[in-house]
Design a protein around this motif. Sequence first.
Motif, PDB file in Angstrom:
ATOM      1  N   LEU A  85       0.676  -1.366   0.116  1.00  0.00           N
ATOM      2  CA  LEU A  85      -0.107   0.058  -0.081  1.00  0.00           C
ATOM      3  C   LEU A  85       0.849   1.212   0.144  1.00  0.00           C
ATOM      4  CD1 LEU A  85      -2.667  -1.047   2.387  1.00  0.00           C
ATOM      5  CD2 LEU A  85      -3.093  -0.920   0.196  1.00  0.00           C
ATOM      6  N   VAL A  86       1.953   1.205   0.799  1.00  0.00           N
ATOM      7  CA  VAL A  86       2.771   2.372   0.911  1.00  0.00           C
ATOM      8  C   VAL A  86       3.520   2.559  -0.597  1.00  0.00           C
ATOM      9  CG1 VAL A  86       5.101   3.172   1.992  1.00  0.00           C
ATOM     10  CG2 VAL A  86       3.212   2.208   3.562  1.00  0.00           C
ATOM     11  N   GLU A  87       4.051   1.485  -1.149  1.00  0.00           N
ATOM     12  CA  GLU A  87       4.956   1.672  -2.430  1.00  0.00           C
ATOM     13  C   GLU A  87       3.690   2.236  -3.346  1.00  0.00           C
ATOM     14  OE1 GLU A  87       7.810  -0.478  -5.157  1.00  0.00           O
ATOM     15  OE2 GLU A  87       7.272  -1.441  -3.202  1.00  0.00           O
ATOM     16  N   GLU A  88       2.669   1.734  -3.438  1.00  0.00           N
ATOM     17  CA  GLU A  88       1.754   2.278  -4.618  1.00  0.00           C
ATOM     18  C   GLU A  88       1.436   3.613  -4.352  1.00  0.00           C
ATOM     19  OE1 GLU A  88      -2.819   0.903  -6.168  1.00  0.00           O
ATOM     20  OE2 GLU A  88      -2.270   0.502  -4.072  1.00  0.00           O
ATOM     21  N   ALA A  89       1.192   3.899  -3.029  1.00  0.00           N
ATOM     22  CA  ALA A  89       0.973   5.234  -2.797  1.00  0.00           C
ATOM     23  C   ALA A  89       1.813   6.315  -2.975  1.00  0.00           C
ATOM     24  CB  ALA A  89       0.322   5.470  -1.450  1.00  0.00           C
ATOM     25  N   LEU A  90       3.024   5.932  -2.702  1.00  0.00           N
ATOM     26  CA  LEU A  90       4.108   6.863  -3.038  1.00  0.00           C
ATOM     27  C   LEU A  90       4.438   6.886  -4.502  1.00  0.00           C
ATOM     28  CD1 LEU A  90       6.602   6.081  -0.247  1.00  0.00           C
ATOM     29  CD2 LEU A  90       5.230   8.156  -0.249  1.00  0.00           C
ATOM     30  N   GLN A  91       4.572   5.927  -5.101  1.00  0.00           N
ATOM     31  CA  GLN A  91       4.559   5.698  -6.600  1.00  0.00           C
ATOM     32  C   GLN A  91       3.473   6.788  -7.415  1.00  0.00           C
ATOM     33  OE1 GLN A  91       4.776   1.823  -8.018  1.00  0.00           O
ATOM     34  NE2 GLN A  91       6.931   1.681  -7.432  1.00  0.00           N
ATOM     35  N   ASN A  92       2.282   6.734  -6.908  1.00  0.00           N
ATOM     36  CA  ASN A  92       1.253   7.658  -7.624  1.00  0.00           C
ATOM     37  C   ASN A  92       1.363   8.846  -7.230  1.00  0.00           C
ATOM     38  OD1 ASN A  92      -0.315   5.626  -8.793  1.00  0.00           O
ATOM     39  ND2 ASN A  92      -1.942   5.388  -7.316  1.00  0.00           N
ATOM     40  N   VAL A  93       1.689   9.472  -6.004  1.00  0.00           N
ATOM     41  CA  VAL A  93       1.780  10.673  -5.739  1.00  0.00           C
ATOM     42  C   VAL A  93       3.165  11.127  -6.394  1.00  0.00           C
ATOM     43  CG1 VAL A  93       2.021  12.544  -3.900  1.00  0.00           C
ATOM     44  CG2 VAL A  93       0.476  10.678  -3.855  1.00  0.00           C
ATOM     45  N   LEU A 108       5.999  16.790  -4.981  1.00  0.00           N
ATOM     46  CA  LEU A 108       7.089  16.328  -4.239  1.00  0.00           C
ATOM     47  C   LEU A 108       8.305  16.270  -5.222  1.00  0.00           C
ATOM     48  CD1 LEU A 108       7.537  13.359  -4.034  1.00  0.00           C
ATOM     49  CD2 LEU A 108       5.770  13.433  -2.255  1.00  0.00           C
ATOM     50  N   CYS A 109       9.567  16.465  -4.357  1.00  0.00           N
ATOM     51  CA  CYS A 109      10.655  16.135  -5.234  1.00  0.00           C
ATOM     52  C   CYS A 109      11.710  15.405  -4.352  1.00  0.00           C
ATOM     53  CB  CYS A 109      11.611  17.589  -5.655  1.00  0.00           C
ATOM     54  SG  CYS A 109      10.369  18.313  -7.176  1.00  0.00           S
ATOM     55  N   ASN A 110      12.731  14.861  -4.899  1.00  0.00           N
ATOM     56  CA  ASN A 110      13.740  14.390  -4.061  1.00  0.00           C
ATOM     57  C   ASN A 110      13.314  13.208  -3.211  1.00  0.00           C
ATOM     58  OD1 ASN A 110      15.632  15.824  -5.378  1.00  0.00           O
ATOM     59  ND2 ASN A 110      15.228  17.383  -4.196  1.00  0.00           N
ATOM     60  N   LEU A 111      12.394  12.457  -3.293  1.00  0.00           N
ATOM     61  CA  LEU A 111      11.571  11.505  -2.241  1.00  0.00           C
ATOM     62  C   LEU A 111      12.531  10.440  -1.959  1.00  0.00           C
ATOM     63  CD1 LEU A 111       9.058  10.527  -0.810  1.00  0.00           C
ATOM     64  CD2 LEU A 111       8.391   9.336  -3.025  1.00  0.00           C
ATOM     65  N   SER A 112      12.526  10.068  -0.784  1.00  0.00           N
ATOM     66  CA  SER A 112      13.191   8.947  -0.297  1.00  0.00           C
ATOM     67  C   SER A 112      12.291   8.402   0.904  1.00  0.00           C
ATOM     68  CB  SER A 112      14.610   8.877   0.009  1.00  0.00           C
ATOM     69  OG  SER A 112      14.841   9.970   1.111  1.00  0.00           O
ATOM     70  N   SER A 128       4.833  -2.624  15.700  1.00  0.00           N
ATOM     71  CA  SER A 128       4.038  -1.639  14.793  1.00  0.00           C
ATOM     72  C   SER A 128       5.079  -1.203  13.640  1.00  0.00           C
ATOM     73  CB  SER A 128       3.557  -0.453  15.564  1.00  0.00           C
ATOM     74  OG  SER A 128       4.623   0.325  15.604  1.00  0.00           O
ATOM     75  N   LEU A 129       4.460  -0.854  12.486  1.00  0.00           N
ATOM     76  CA  LEU A 129       5.133  -0.514  11.380  1.00  0.00           C
ATOM     77  C   LEU A 129       5.208   0.972  11.191  1.00  0.00           C
ATOM     78  CD1 LEU A 129       3.954  -2.401   8.401  1.00  0.00           C
ATOM     79  CD2 LEU A 129       6.059  -2.492   9.406  1.00  0.00           C
ATOM     80  N   THR A 130       6.537   1.493  10.895  1.00  0.00           N
ATOM     81  CA  THR A 130       6.794   3.013  11.108  1.00  0.00           C
ATOM     82  C   THR A 130       7.306   3.414   9.645  1.00  0.00           C
ATOM     83  OG1 THR A 130       7.315   3.256  13.307  1.00  0.00           O
ATOM     84  CG2 THR A 130       8.315   4.829  11.985  1.00  0.00           C
ATOM     85  N   LEU A 131       6.527   4.376   9.008  1.00  0.00           N
ATOM     86  CA  LEU A 131       7.402   4.950   7.748  1.00  0.00           C
ATOM     87  C   LEU A 131       8.034   6.441   7.954  1.00  0.00           C
ATOM     88  CD1 LEU A 131       7.409   5.120   4.652  1.00  0.00           C
ATOM     89  CD2 LEU A 131       4.924   6.283   4.748  1.00  0.00           C
ATOM     90  N   THR A 132       9.458   6.415   7.487  1.00  0.00           N
ATOM     91  CA  THR A 132      10.097   7.589   7.386  1.00  0.00           C
ATOM     92  C   THR A 132      10.122   8.131   6.008  1.00  0.00           C
ATOM     93  OG1 THR A 132      11.517   6.910   9.219  1.00  0.00           O
ATOM     94  CG2 THR A 132      12.236   8.417   7.928  1.00  0.00           C
ATOM     95  N   LEU A 133       9.747   9.516   5.891  1.00  0.00           N
ATOM     96  CA  LEU A 133       9.564   9.946   4.563  1.00  0.00           C
ATOM     97  C   LEU A 133      10.643  11.225   4.669  1.00  0.00           C
ATOM     98  CD1 LEU A 133       5.802  10.081   4.137  1.00  0.00           C
ATOM     99  CD2 LEU A 133       7.169   8.950   2.390  1.00  0.00           C
ATOM    100  N   ASN A 134      11.179  11.301   3.286  1.00  0.00           N
ATOM    101  CA  ASN A 134      12.098  12.664   3.161  1.00  0.00           C
ATOM    102  C   ASN A 134      11.676  13.087   1.691  1.00  0.00           C
ATOM    103  OD1 ASN A 134      13.815  10.256   4.369  1.00  0.00           O
ATOM    104  ND2 ASN A 134      14.246  11.833   5.589  1.00  0.00           N
TER     105      ASN A 134
END
Length: 682
Positions: free
Chosen positions: A380-388, A617-621, A655-661
């Motif tokens: 779900l996370v990968e699909e969402a980030l790729q879409n945006v 958004l730019c330079n996403l990791s 639990s799962l944690t997502l770090t975004l930059n």
Amino acid sequence: MTMKQDGDAASVPACFISNHEGFLGNIKKFIRDFVVTEIDADGRQVTTGAATHAPRSTDKSGGRRDRNRQGSEEGDFAADCRFDLTVSSPDGLDLSMVLGQGVSEQLEQFVVSLRDEAEEGEESGRKELSLGSFTDKYQRANVHRAVRHRFPFLMTVTIQPEIRVREDPDYRELSQLVTEEEAEDFFRFMDAKVQDSSYTFHPDDNKEHRTAVHHFLNRRFGKLVETKSFNQQERTAISVRLRERGRPKKRSAEERREEDVYTAFTLCKENLETLEAISYMAATLGVLPSDFTYAGIKDKRALTYQSMVVKKVSPQRLMEKRGELEKRGMRLSHIRPAAEPLKLGRLRGNHFDLVVRDLKSHGGGEVHSGAETRRRLAGLVEEALQNVQVRGFVNYYGPQRFGTGQSVRSDLVGLALLKEDMVNAVRLFFSPEDGDDPPSQAKRHFLQTDNAKESLALMPASKARERLMLRALNRYGTGPEGCAKAWLSLPHGMRVFYPHAYCSRVWNEAVAHRLATLGHQVRTGDLVWTQQEAEQTDDCEAARIHVVTQAEERRGAYALAQVLLPMPGNTVRYPENAMGAWYRERLATDGLDNCRFRVGGLKLNLPGCYRPLLANLCNLSYRLQTCEEGAGGNGGGNSKGHFKATTGDAERHESLTLTLNFDLDSSCYATICLREIMKCDL
């Protein structure tokens, strides 16, 4: 922050550009889960000075999309391009912070007594009030400027180390010739000492009266100013300009050197509003809030880094005060001399390091093993980030723009101001929260009793805006005229925030209606940036807005990323399709069908601007990892799409944690980007 259902969420329509499922999670669980680092005009993060990729996204047609340079980030009340804004003024300094509560109240009473004597036709003579002794020269300078700006009809005199105050006889004489408001504004103009500036009195068709004003100004200020009459909209007005190198007061060589000193630094603040931090720094350094300049305002509930420049403070003096400021939650670094102040909007954008904790799927009802849940959420996370990353996100203004309290709605205050309903605007401004904290108690007391003086005594010293308003209401009363004076007591940047909040809400509703009714294609009558204009200029004023034709719609000449929607104002052009009619009907619903978007009594002018429908958004990791519930680790790293799983059996409270930059252009909201990614209100 979890999913909300209150007014905060309602301020941002539930309309998205992508159709992925998204996920749930908590943001800002800890202050350090939300780190904002300003990217300066040269593309460098202000914490390290290291170059970063500029947060400029390019649409499919090649047009640049960094069109909102005049705004800033989360919690920003600086406006977008083409809004008439100024930085905070000396009005932003509560005199009680400089003089102490008791002396400040004595000064208020002294002013009231002078007013009473003037109304009764009595001469004040040499009536004086002592403000106390100030051994520090920086404190004395601060007192002089703050008192004269707040009460321009007063003279401050130093009999070292004591400062005394009395009425300025020149002011009384001028106020017999022009209105008191004009006399006060003229003396503020004289005290500001801004070279090449001018002041214009109201139009006056009486030649004899104009001659009397000319004679007074030349007699009392002739060495400093030159005056002339000129035609203004078929009427005649007097304009006053400072002579070259003219100064209302002769300054020593030491004072001139101090006036010309600028010091730049990086401010790191935690759980503090930018203007609140400036108030603390000004009081500590013995200068005015207006001596600080900045590129943008940062979120309160975050760890933020931003550039600032302070006037009249040397690098050495600023370094001496670092320890004292650190106790207030502010860390100053990269202190260095500067040549000039910062300009609002002089930033490329902002870099965000965010942590989203306790990830869950929207369904919530499935029962999976730990490993299966992690795999599903990772998908779900990968699909969402790729879409945006590919499609961008709807460029809504975030809920911070409208006030994040349970009761205060900044857009409603702004609507009341645009309708010039000053009393209702004041009462909305003092809407209390549901809790029983001191600010809410003070606000509730004011609404129940109309007693500004008692409410001021209850209001905490940290609430600078509320205290300024209450002081003015105590002085001028709570009727329409007193409420207008109360609004004028706020710095211009604070006053204009509220009408901007209203216009921002209308823009949010407009973009949701545009997507719902006209779809995700460019339509005839839409407004767009053209590729040529976007490449040739960064100036919103110079850009010619193009209206899409039927032929251009048929051949798909423009992408949705190039579509603009106007912020309401007095100079913007509205779309020439169904959206134009929607704007007219929406404004009429709020009683603004004949609104000129000017409030002359409050010196507010809203020309409007154009805001892109989409942002990128730019330079996403990102990094997705497991951690034990309650652990405080932030994760981190810059691994693209890195998923870290624990070895062995899943622990019971994992639990799962997502770090975004990522980077965003100025005036784009990270919370809105997250909202599109996660498909929930934050």
